[in-house]
Every structure is written in C-alpha cells, then in structure tokens.
Design a protein around this motif. Structure first.
Motif, mmCIF file in Angstrom:
data_model
loop_
_atom_site.group_PDB
_atom_site.id
_atom_site.type_symbol
_atom_site.label_atom_id
_atom_site.label_comp_id
_atom_site.label_asym_id
_atom_site.label_seq_id
_atom_site.Cartn_x
_atom_site.Cartn_y
_atom_site.Cartn_z
ATOM 1 N N ARG A 284 1.150 -0.670 -0.171
ATOM 2 C CA ARG A 284 0.098 -0.410 -0.184
ATOM 3 C C ARG A 284 0.592 1.241 0.193
ATOM 4 O O ARG A 284 -0.118 2.498 -0.596
ATOM 5 N N GLU A 285 2.264 1.107 0.117
ATOM 6 C CA GLU A 285 2.426 1.745 1.004
ATOM 7 C C GLU A 285 3.915 2.615 -0.923
ATOM 8 O O GLU A 285 4.145 3.564 -1.067
ATOM 9 N N SER A 287 3.221 2.609 -3.638
ATOM 10 C CA SER A 287 2.837 3.506 -4.652
ATOM 11 C C SER A 287 3.407 4.887 -4.022
ATOM 12 O O SER A 287 3.209 6.197 -4.469
ATOM 13 N N LYS A 288 3.673 5.400 -3.543
ATOM 14 C CA LYS A 288 3.459 6.675 -3.192
ATOM 15 C C LYS A 288 4.212 7.797 -2.777
ATOM 16 O O LYS A 288 5.727 7.306 -2.212
ATOM 17 N N THR A 289 4.813 8.310 -4.229
ATOM 18 C CA THR A 289 6.505 8.385 -4.648
ATOM 19 C C THR A 289 5.984 10.160 -5.001
ATOM 20 O O THR A 289 4.684 10.874 -4.707
ATOM 21 N N LEU A 292 3.682 11.289 -7.606
ATOM 22 C CA LEU A 292 2.338 11.092 -7.677
ATOM 23 C C LEU A 292 1.204 11.993 -6.836
ATOM 24 O O LEU A 292 0.731 12.805 -7.049
ATOM 25 N N ALA A 293 2.907 12.790 -5.607
ATOM 26 C CA ALA A 293 2.096 14.440 -5.274
ATOM 27 C C ALA A 293 2.417 14.920 -5.825
ATOM 28 O O ALA A 293 0.984 16.365 -5.172
ATOM 29 N N LYS A 469 -2.803 0.406 -11.918
ATOM 30 C CA LYS A 469 -3.794 0.271 -10.807
ATOM 31 C C LYS A 469 -4.956 0.030 -12.532
ATOM 32 O O LYS A 469 -5.318 -1.353 -11.456
ATOM 33 N N ARG A 477 8.680 2.193 -7.860
ATOM 34 C CA ARG A 477 9.323 3.279 -9.223
ATOM 35 C C ARG A 477 10.962 2.846 -8.802
ATOM 36 O O ARG A 477 11.464 2.362 -7.564
ATOM 37 N N ASP A 638 10.257 -0.737 -0.953
ATOM 38 C CA ASP A 638 10.116 -1.098 -3.201
ATOM 39 C C ASP A 638 11.502 -2.287 -3.234
ATOM 40 O O ASP A 638 10.716 -2.960 -4.122
ATOM 41 N N GLN A 707 7.970 8.255 5.354
ATOM 42 C CA GLN A 707 6.522 8.543 4.849
ATOM 43 C C GLN A 707 7.270 9.918 5.915
ATOM 44 O O GLN A 707 6.036 10.315 6.217
#
Length: 709
Positions: A284-285, A287-289, A292-293, A469, A477, A638, A707
């Motif tokens: 779940r973490e 994809s937080k790059t 994307l933010a 997705k 990444r 990752d 994080q």
C-alpha cells in the motif's frame, strides 16, 4: 420516545423496541479498542434495558466491520479482547441481528457469527482472511463457522482467506436472509420486527450442528491436512486453523475457544505474522512517490504495443483484459500474424478451461488491431515498446515513435536492463519517455517496475502508476541503472550462487536449499524456465565492461554453448524429457561442473544448506543496500515489494530488506566481512549497510523516515 446514546466509535439508539447499535470508525469500522469497548457496553445496556426486545448491529459508511485493527497486532492490546465481546453478544438474552453491507471480514465476520441472526445485502463480502497475514481467526471463527455451515466450507473460507458474496453466504448458511434493497438499516429493522412478530428467541451459533457427524468431520480434517501440507508449504498458521477446528470437535466449544485463542497468540508471536503484515502495508505504501504527489496522470484510452513476441503479446493481453483497445505493430505481416496468434492462444486456453466464454473472447479480440506501419499509432495515448533487447533496435523504434505519435503521448520501453536515459535522449520529447518493465508472462505477473529517467515529466510517472492500477499490477518506482532494482540485485545474488556452485555445491543442492527457505523454485530452475540464452546474451553484452579482477564462473556458458537453454530445448541445468515441465538432475551437468572446477583450479568443498542460504541472502541484501544508497530505490520497502511480486521471495518473510532486519543487520554485515576474506572484490560491504550498523538503525527506520517527509 427514542433515546440515543453515543460513544466515540459506537452509537446506540432505541428504535421502538429495537436497540440499534452502529459501529462508526472510518474507513472500514475496524475493531480497535474503542470499538470493542463500545460494542460490549452497548450489548450490556441492551440486555439490562426492559424497553429493548431485540438488538440490531450495523456499520456506518461503506462497511459492516472490516476486521481487526492490524496495527495493534504484536502490541499490548487494550481490553476487552474480541472473544469476550463476541461471547457477550452471543450470550445476550434478546435476539441480536447483524445487518451486513460491504465488508464483514475477520473479526467483523466473527462479530456477525456471534449474533443470533444475520442479514446481508447485495455487495456484502464475508470472509476470514487472517491466514493471508500469517494469522488465524481468534474470536470464534474456527468454532462457530464449522458448527454453522459444516467443516468443509468453513475450512475452505478460513484456509484460503477468500471473500464470500451475499448470495453464496445465504446458500452456505452464513446468513439467514438477503436484503431486497440496498438500504441496510431499513432491511435490518424490518428483519428485527419480523423476528419479534414471530417471537423468535436467541439462536446461538455455538449450538449449531455442523460438526454432528464426527466420522465425516474427521475424514474432512484429515483430507484438509494433506492438502494444506502441499499447498501451504512452510506456512505456520494454516495447520493451526485445522488444529483449532479439531480441538472444538474433540473437546467441545468452550475448550475449542481456548485452544483457538492459544494458537492465535502463537501466530501473533510468529515472525511470519510480522513478515506478512509488513508485505501488506508495503504494497500500500509503494505507490506513494514524489511524482504522484506533484502531478495528475494523463488520460489513457488507447494503447499501442510494438512487438508481438512473448512479452509484447503478454502486455497486449494485460491491456485488453483491462478493457482498453490495443494497436500492435510488427515488422512484417507474418510476424504480426504470429503476434495475434500468441494472444489468441491464451484466450483459447481460457475458453477451453471454462474461464471465458467464446463471446467474451470475441469481444476482447475486437479491441485488438494490428499493423506493419508505425502510422497506425498516430492516435494512441501510450505506446509500449517490447522488441529485442538491443540498444540499436530500441533507437530505431523510438525514432519512429517520435515521428508518428501525437504530442503528449507517453512513450514507454519494456527494456529489462538498458539505459532509458540514452533511449529518451534520442527523441525530441525526453519528458514523455519512461520505462515500464513488465515481468513474464506479462498478463500474469503482478509486478511492474516504473523506471524513471532523468528528464521525464512528473505527470508521465503518475500516468504509469495509473496504468499499473488499471492493469491490476503492483507498480514500484525505480531509477535508471543496468537492471534497475530487480535484475540488478538478481545479477549479484545469482553470481553468489554461481560462486557456490563452482566452489563445491551442486546446482541441485542450491535449488533445494532455496526452496526449503521458501522460494517456489531455485535459481537454476528459474534459469531453465526463463531460458539460459537470455542470461548468456546479457553476460556477453557486459563482457567488455566486466572488471577484469572480478571472478567469472563459466559453467552456464558451457551449457549454452551446447544449446542447452532449459525447458524450451529439453535440457539446461535439468533434463526435461518429452516436454516435461519439471526437470530432473542431469549427471552430464555435474560432469561439466567438475570439469570447470578443475580448469579453474578449484578444490571443491562442502556447504550446508544453511551456509548456501546465508551467502545467497547476504549478497541480495548487500546489493539491495547499494541500490538504496544510490537512490535507485526510494525505500527498502520498494525492494521488498519488487522481490515479493517479481522474484518469488517468500511472502511470509516480508522481502529481503525486512528479512535482513529480522536477522539483524550487524549479523548480515559480519557475514559479508567473513565472506570477503576469500573474495574482497565481490563481498564489499555497502556503505549504507555499514552506516546503519554503526548507528544501530534498521531498514524499517528508513521506511519510517520516508513516510514522515
């Protein structure tokens, strides 16, 4: 007059003679300590209130109760424990109804099973998925479920962790009634009123008769043990589930509950629980790059694929399965026809196995079209190149894509190793060029490495993750280097395996040691499956830049020189007679290994399986640390996700970097320094690993620091 009372997470309200208890703990109404306290207090109040004749439990928002709060696992838990809450629900002297919508999973289903009556509406999902986190039901799931629906379906649900829909739940007997509308509250209240009108009494799952035929249940348990031993090799919790069910059969409900709880706590303390929960959160973490933010994805309505071979066809199938149209380009008409046949063969297999209808196949293939002219890609939104792994060939393809594709189209390469910065630099639009490294077979494997070159636009990176997705892939990444994350690390630990083989371990011992560690296949089995010629081509490509001081084992080259490329040629490290899918050891390979040792002047020595695993994992972890140090991977997680989804690393061990933390980084570093006595060039400790040990830090701390940014 209605009386409402509220706690932070659970509300109770009198609706006529029905006490309405609502769990309101977004996003999924997880059973944290406040929810457990609220439920217990609400049931106590309902049981004592003479105005209450029945109790209705519902969930606010999109779900009934999504399960336990898994962030509490492994920590000191605040009372009341969930079994106490469920026992109190079941003991209530007034009928308790659970009205289920959305998820009723794990502890959520256990709460519903403790209720006396259950209703589900369309879209409800019921299940006991704890096994997927290295756990087992711990609040009556192994006791109430088999009594209610029988041991065979109960074990199926608990051992697979699968979700059961509302209609199937009714057929099994998990629920008693289906709601006719989507209004869970109205349906639940109507059911409660109907039960009151019929003077229905509490009906407890513990008293159901699903275990009454002792001989049949014993036979089912024995069959489940044999099947689980094959399917869940190395896993801790599945057998514990069977043990708990059997305890309930042999010793009754109360003792079964005690056994279940004791086994549940054993699972909580197991390293497998920590590894599987790490994998759960890492997925779940990942994809937080940063990109994307910073940006939104571009719209992708039509995809092009260049190349119709095994990889190109697999990518096209993945896109077609996601409902998108595909335009395939090949160099000539026969090659294009083979590309279409490669795709159609997969769908024909699905039809033959009853997993797809002929009409669905026809509808899917109607979204495919092909051409030998690049101009057919003029209107696509994203094109994926999947041609031969040679830089000059890639340059030619991207020159054509640069010429014909519309402005804003994303140009992606599926290269496994090559420099994407160089590929992008040969176009007039490097901001639109990205790597999408699929794993074979691309329509099956979940991993997708999103390789980010220096000049790519943030919205192109966001688009790649959005496409992943859509394709139901897990995207990681990666930065640009030879092999990116996965294949770069693979190259190093495969070299460590080759060194072990040259120094005295047979390829068959190495494969067995890694299978016993938890891999589905050993490295030489994987080589035979992928094709030895692929690795041979990579080694030849790298020969000119190989450090002349570096040790190079030639055993695999000797096999390739004989045309032994693995399964596709009938022999590689193993023999595959008559097209067999499972190989058998080949004495001639061992003769070649002996000859290569003699040529290199190596006196073979003996390695234990544990020593093989130590070296193999140390090489993997050390190179993982280098990949982090060079920012090819953003975080240790990752790397973990890459190896869980692309390279068969045992999921219950959490991934190589999580595993390193469990072993202890100081121990890993000590191993590397010990091995360096024989080969200081190969076994150079990563600067990051040295730094972490000196600071008494962990890879987990690097995940946490990312994080918090």
């Amino acid at each position: 007059m209605d009386v409402a009372q509220t706690t932070d997470k659970v509300t109770r309200e009198l609706r006529g003679a029905v006490m309405l208890i609502t769990v309101d703990h977004p996003p999924v109404n997880a059973l944290g300590a406040e929810v457990r306290r609220g439920l217990l207090a609400a049931i106590e109040a309902a049981d004592q209130d003479p105005a209450v004749h029945a109790v209705l439990i519902v969930g606010a928002g999109s779900h009934f109760i999504g399960g336990a709060d898994i962030r509490e696992f492994g920590k000191t838990r605040t009372p009341p424990a969930l079994p106490e809450v469920c026992d109190r629900i079941e003991a209530c002297r007034k009928p308790v109804i659970a009205a289920i919508h959305g998820a009723a999973l794990g502890g959520g289903l256990e709460v519903a099973l403790a209720a006396h009556y259950r209703l589900a509406v369309d879209g409800a999902k019921l299940g006991l998925p704890e096994v997927q986190l290295g756990l087992m039901p711990g609040a009556g799931g192994t006791q109430r479920t088999p009594r209610l629906i029988g041991v065979v379906p109960a074990l199926d649900i608990a051992l697979t962790g699968r979700h059961v829909g509302a209609a199937e739940a009714l057929a099994l007997g998990l629920v008693d009634r289906l709601g006719e509308s989507g209004d869970t509250l109205a349906e639940g209240l109507a059911y409660a009123q109907a039960l009151l009108a019929s003077h229905a009494a509490p009906r407890r799952s513990r008293d159901a008769q699903g275990l009454a035929d002792v001989a049949a249940v014993k036979a089912a348990l024995a069959a489940a043990r044999a099947d689980t031993a094959k399917k869940s090799r190395g896993l801790f919790s599945p057998m514990k589930i069977i043990d708990a069910v059997e305890a309930g059969l042999d010793h009754g409900f109360d003792q079964g509950m005690k056994t279940e709880r004791a086994l549940f706590l054993e699972c909580i303390d197991s390293p497998q629980r920590a590894g599987l929960i790490h994998a759960f959160f890492a997925e779940r973490e990942v994809s937080k790059t940063p990109e994307l933010a910073a940006a939104k994805p571009r719209k992708i309505a039509h995809v092009g694929v260049v190349g119709g071979g095994t990889m190109g066809a697999g990518i096209a199938i993945a896109v077609l399965d996601a409902g998108l149209p595909v335009t395939m380009i090949e160099r000539d008409t026969p090659s294009l026809e083979r590309g279409r046949q490669n795709i159609e063969k997969v769908y024909d297999s699905l039809v033959a196995r009853g997993r797809m209808t002929p009409d669905a196949k026809a509808a899917t293939l109607a979204r495919w079209n092909g051409s030998t002219q690049y101009e057919a890609l003029a209107s696509v939104d994203l094109v994926i190149e999947a041609v031969f792994e040679e830089m000059a060939v890639k340059h030619g393809v991207f020159a054509e894509l640069d010429r014909v594709c519309k402005p804003g189209a994303v140009l992606a390469t599926n290269t496994s190793y090559l420099d994407i910065d160089e590929i992008a630099a040969r176009t007039s639009r490097p901001a639109d060029v990205i790597g999408l490294h699929f794993f074979s077979p691309a329509n099956v494997m979940k991993l997708l490495e999103v390789v980010v070159p220096a000049q790519v636009s943030a919205d192109v990176v966001a688009t790649a993750f959005a496409l992943a997705k859509t394709l139901r892939k897990t995207a990681v990444r990666a930065g640009v280097c030879d092999g990116f994350i996965g294949n770069r690390i693979l190259g190093v630990y495969k070299t460590a395996a080759d060194h072990l083989m040259a120094d005295g371990a047979s390829p068959y011992q190495i494969d067995k040691a890694l299978r016993d560690f938890g891999y589905p296949m050993g490295p030489y089995q994987v080589s035979d499956l992928a094709g030895g010629d692929i690795g041979w081509a990579t080694r030849k490509r790298r020969a000119a830049t190989r450090d002349p001081r570096a040790r190079y084992v030639q055993i695999a080259d000797r096999l390739c020189e004989r045309g032994w490329f693995g399964q596709k040629t009938g022999r590689g490290f193993y023999l595959y007679p008559d097209g067999a899918r499972t190989g058998t050891p080949d004495p001639e390979v061992e003769t070649i290994v002996d000859a290569e040792r003699a040529r290199a002047g190596i006196a073979p020595r003996t390695f234990t399986d544990a020593e093989i695993v130590r070296r193999y994992l140390a090489a993997m972890i050390n190179e993982g640390a280098n990949v982090l140090h060079e920012r090819i991977a953003l975080r240790p997680l990752d790397i973990d996700v890459t190896f869980l989804y692309g390279y068969g690393f045992p999921r219950y061990r959490g991934g190589p970097m999580h595993y390193a933390d469990t072993v202890g980084l100081a121990k890993v570093l000590a191993d590397i320094r010990e091995f360096a006595a024989d080969d200081p060039l190969f076994w150079r400790p990563s600067p990051l690993l040295v730094d972490l040990v000196e600071r008494d830090a962990t890879f987990a701390s690097l995940n946490q620091s990312f994080q918090s940014k």
